[in-house]
Design an enzyme around this catalytic site. Structure first.
Site, PDB file in Angstrom:
ATOM      1  N   ARG A   1       0.864  -1.180   0.000  1.00  0.00           N
ATOM      2  CA  ARG A   1       0.000   0.000   0.000  1.00  0.00           C
ATOM      3  C   ARG A   1       0.900   1.229   0.000  1.00  0.00           C
ATOM      4  NH1 ARG A   1       2.529   1.918   3.599  1.00  0.00           N
ATOM      5  NH2 ARG A   1       1.019   3.614   3.649  1.00  0.00           N
TER       6      ARG A   1
ATOM      7  N   ALA B   1       1.095   5.232  -2.087  1.00  0.00           N
ATOM      8  CA  ALA B   1       0.987   5.637  -3.495  1.00  0.00           C
ATOM      9  C   ALA B   1       2.071   5.058  -4.406  1.00  0.00           C
ATOM     10  CB  ALA B   1       1.002   7.164  -3.564  1.00  0.00           C
TER      11      ALA B   1
ATOM     12  N   ARG C   1      -7.457  -0.409  -6.716  1.00  0.00           N
ATOM     13  CA  ARG C   1      -7.584   0.709  -5.770  1.00  0.00           C
ATOM     14  C   ARG C   1      -7.757   2.001  -6.565  1.00  0.00           C
ATOM     15  NH1 ARG C   1      -4.222   0.962  -0.506  1.00  0.00           N
ATOM     16  NH2 ARG C   1      -6.076   2.162   0.031  1.00  0.00           N
TER      17      ARG C   1
ATOM     18  N   GLN D   1      -1.778   2.584   9.951  1.00  0.00           N
ATOM     19  CA  GLN D   1      -0.492   2.666   9.226  1.00  0.00           C
ATOM     20  C   GLN D   1       0.542   3.487   9.999  1.00  0.00           C
ATOM     21  OE1 GLN D   1      -3.490   3.165   7.797  1.00  0.00           O
ATOM     22  NE2 GLN D   1      -3.526   2.593   5.656  1.00  0.00           N
TER      23      GLN D   1
ATOM     24  N   ASP E   1      -1.933  10.667  -2.076  1.00  0.00           N
ATOM     25  CA  ASP E   1      -2.293   9.597  -3.005  1.00  0.00           C
ATOM     26  C   ASP E   1      -2.655  10.153  -4.375  1.00  0.00           C
ATOM     27  OD1 ASP E   1      -2.428   7.071  -1.137  1.00  0.00           O
ATOM     28  OD2 ASP E   1      -3.147   8.814  -0.046  1.00  0.00           O
TER      29      ASP E   1
ATOM     30  N   ASN F   1      -5.341  12.519   0.590  1.00  0.00           N
ATOM     31  CA  ASN F   1      -4.448  11.710   1.427  1.00  0.00           C
ATOM     32  C   ASN F   1      -5.317  10.930   2.414  1.00  0.00           C
ATOM     33  OD1 ASN F   1      -1.719  10.943   2.074  1.00  0.00           O
ATOM     34  ND2 ASN F   1      -1.982  12.007   4.016  1.00  0.00           N
ATOM     35  N   LYS F   2      -4.655  10.094   3.197  1.00  0.00           N
ATOM     36  CA  LYS F   2      -5.368   9.207   4.135  1.00  0.00           C
ATOM     37  C   LYS F   2      -6.387   9.963   4.958  1.00  0.00           C
ATOM     38  CE  LYS F   2      -5.036   5.645   4.330  1.00  0.00           C
ATOM     39  NZ  LYS F   2      -5.991   4.726   3.616  1.00  0.00           N
TER      40      LYS F   2
HETATM   41  O1  MRU Z   1      -4.541   3.150   2.101  1.00  0.00           O
HETATM   42  P1  MRU Z   1      -3.063   3.306   1.982  1.00  0.00           P
HETATM   43  O2  MRU Z   1      -2.272   2.831   3.138  1.00  0.00           O
HETATM   44  O3  MRU Z   1      -2.547   2.825   0.653  1.00  0.00           O
HETATM   45  O4  MRU Z   1      -2.950   4.864   1.977  1.00  0.00           O
HETATM   46  C1  MRU Z   1      -2.006   5.504   1.300  1.00  0.00           C
HETATM   47  C2  MRU Z   1      -1.114   6.114   2.247  1.00  0.00           C
HETATM   48  O5  MRU Z   1      -0.196   5.473   2.671  1.00  0.00           O
HETATM   49  C3  MRU Z   1      -1.336   7.446   2.686  1.00  0.00           C
HETATM   50  O6  MRU Z   1      -2.464   8.081   2.301  1.00  0.00           O
HETATM   51  C4  MRU Z   1      -0.069   8.214   2.568  1.00  0.00           C
HETATM   52  O7  MRU Z   1      -0.119   9.212   3.488  1.00  0.00           O
HETATM   53  C5  MRU Z   1       0.159   8.782   1.197  1.00  0.00           C
HETATM   54  S1  MRU Z   1       0.704   7.641   0.074  1.00  0.00           S
HETATM   55  C6  MRU Z   1       2.375   7.739   0.286  1.00  0.00           C
END
Ligand code: MRU
Length: 343
Positions: free
Chosen positions: A51, A53, A89, A188, A229, A239-240
């Site tokens: 997981r 980006a 995704r 995470q 992302d 982003n998350k």
């Molecule tokens: O759902 P995930 O773990 O794939 O989410 C992505 C992320 O890790 C985050 O949103 C992150 O902060 C940005 S991607 C490097």
């Protein structure tokens, strides 16, 4: 980056097999997963064995290359594979970026597809290394930095985006301290960011997701750096989930809010954040948590009231006006300046 003294990338290809660090087991177990064909590699992305980006992007590129290797020049097979990979995704722009590049290269030859997938992975690592060098200039000695989710090396092929400047600053002997948001529901921050920081001996603490504004109000945070992302052309940043709340709090308390991402995360086809698809994930991620039991076996426990449903959007969009600057491998840009690097 090193794990117990040995260099690892998050994902790599050996022959026609895609090898990945199994992130669902971290930090409790370090294991390599081997995806033997594109369908398995799709499963790896959708179940979040990989997981983040850049790591998703590189993996998707390798999956597309696997599809060419498996296809025996059957165009329908390749088209179906492309669809399958793109359906794993929806939010991470790097996935679509990588699939498109490898797909195009595969029109020349399967060998070119494999070369292109490798090139994408190498570029991702290089870009993140550069982000670290540029972002380091923003970090002053003694800074306390908050980050959300995991935008470390596990989220990319190597180095990371948000954590890359932290690693460079730490290695340059700057005193840095990281507040890692736990990042519910999948944790995470608590699991992956904390594990990475511990491996690198970076002083840090895990904080509950709802503690950020409190710490900011006490003057304990000097800057926030998060990953992304997908970044829209106007500088809105997906982003998350939970990032938006932090950005609002940071603005209120006058704390710089930086986004670190390679330019491969910018989607110039999205005029604004409204165009970014937001992935909805299964409610079980909210209702259950997993961790090792007394026998060190991972066990899942229900943490919500039995019978209640959960809503689980995986990302949110932070408007450009809340973003101080975006740290890319090509420089540090204000959101409004992004259009200038479109090529
Ligand atoms: O759902 P995930 O773990 O794939 O989410 C992505 C992320 O890790 C985050 O949103 C992150 O902060 C940005 S991607 C490097």
């Amino acid at each position: 980056m090193k794990v117990e003294g040995k260099d690892y990338r998050t994902v790599w290809m050996e022959g026609d097999t895609v090898c990945l660090i199994e992130q669902n087991l971290l930090p409790f177990e370090f294991k390599i997963f081997r995806a033997e064909n594109y369908k398995q590699t799709c499963m790896v992305i959708s179940t979040m064995i990989v997981r983040g980006a850049g790591a998703i992007g590189a993996t998707a590129g390798y999956a597309m290359a696997q599809a060419f290797l498996e296809s025996g020049n059957d165009t329908a097979y390749v088209e179906k594979a492309r669809q399958d990979i793109e359906n794993t995704r929806p939010t991470a722009q790097n996935l679509f970026y990588a699939v498109e590049r490898v797909y195009r290269a595969g029109q020349i030859s399967t060998e070119q597809a494999v070369i292109e997938a490798q090139k994408i992975a190498d570029e991702d690592a290089e870009a993140c290394k550069k982000i670290g060098e540029l972002g380091n200039d923003l970090i002053e000695d003694g800074f306390n930095i908050e980050t959300h989710c995991n935008a470390g090396w596990l989220a990319f092929v190597d180095y990371g985006s948000a954590l890359s400047p932290v690693y460079v600053a730490h290695r340059a002997n700057k005193k840095v301290f990281v507040y890692a948001d736990e990042t519910r529901p999948r944790g995470q921050g608590a699991r992956l960011t904390a594990w990475e920081l511990k491996n690198e001996d970076v002083p840090h603490v895990i904080i509950p997701d709802n503690a950020g504004a409190h710490l900011m109000s006490l003057g304990k945070i000097d800057m926030m750096i998060v990953g992304s992302d997908r970044i829209a052309a106007n500088g809105d940043v997906a982003n998350k989930i939970g990032t938006l709340e932090k950005a609002i709090a940071a603005k209120y308390y006058g704390i710089p809010f930086y986004v670190a991402a390679p330019t491969s995360t910018i989607d110039f086809n999205c005029a604004s954040g409204k165009d970014i698809p937001i992935e909805q994930r299964h409610e079980d991620e909210v209702l259950y948590q997993s961790g090792p039991n007394a026998e060190s076996k991972l066990e899942r426990v229900l943490i919500g009231s039995p019978g209640s449903e959960a809503f689980n959007p995986a990302f949110d969009v932070t408007p450009a006006e809340l973003v101080t600057a975006i740290i890319t491998e090509r420089g540090i840009f204000k959101p409004a300046e992004l259009a200038a690097i479109r090529n």
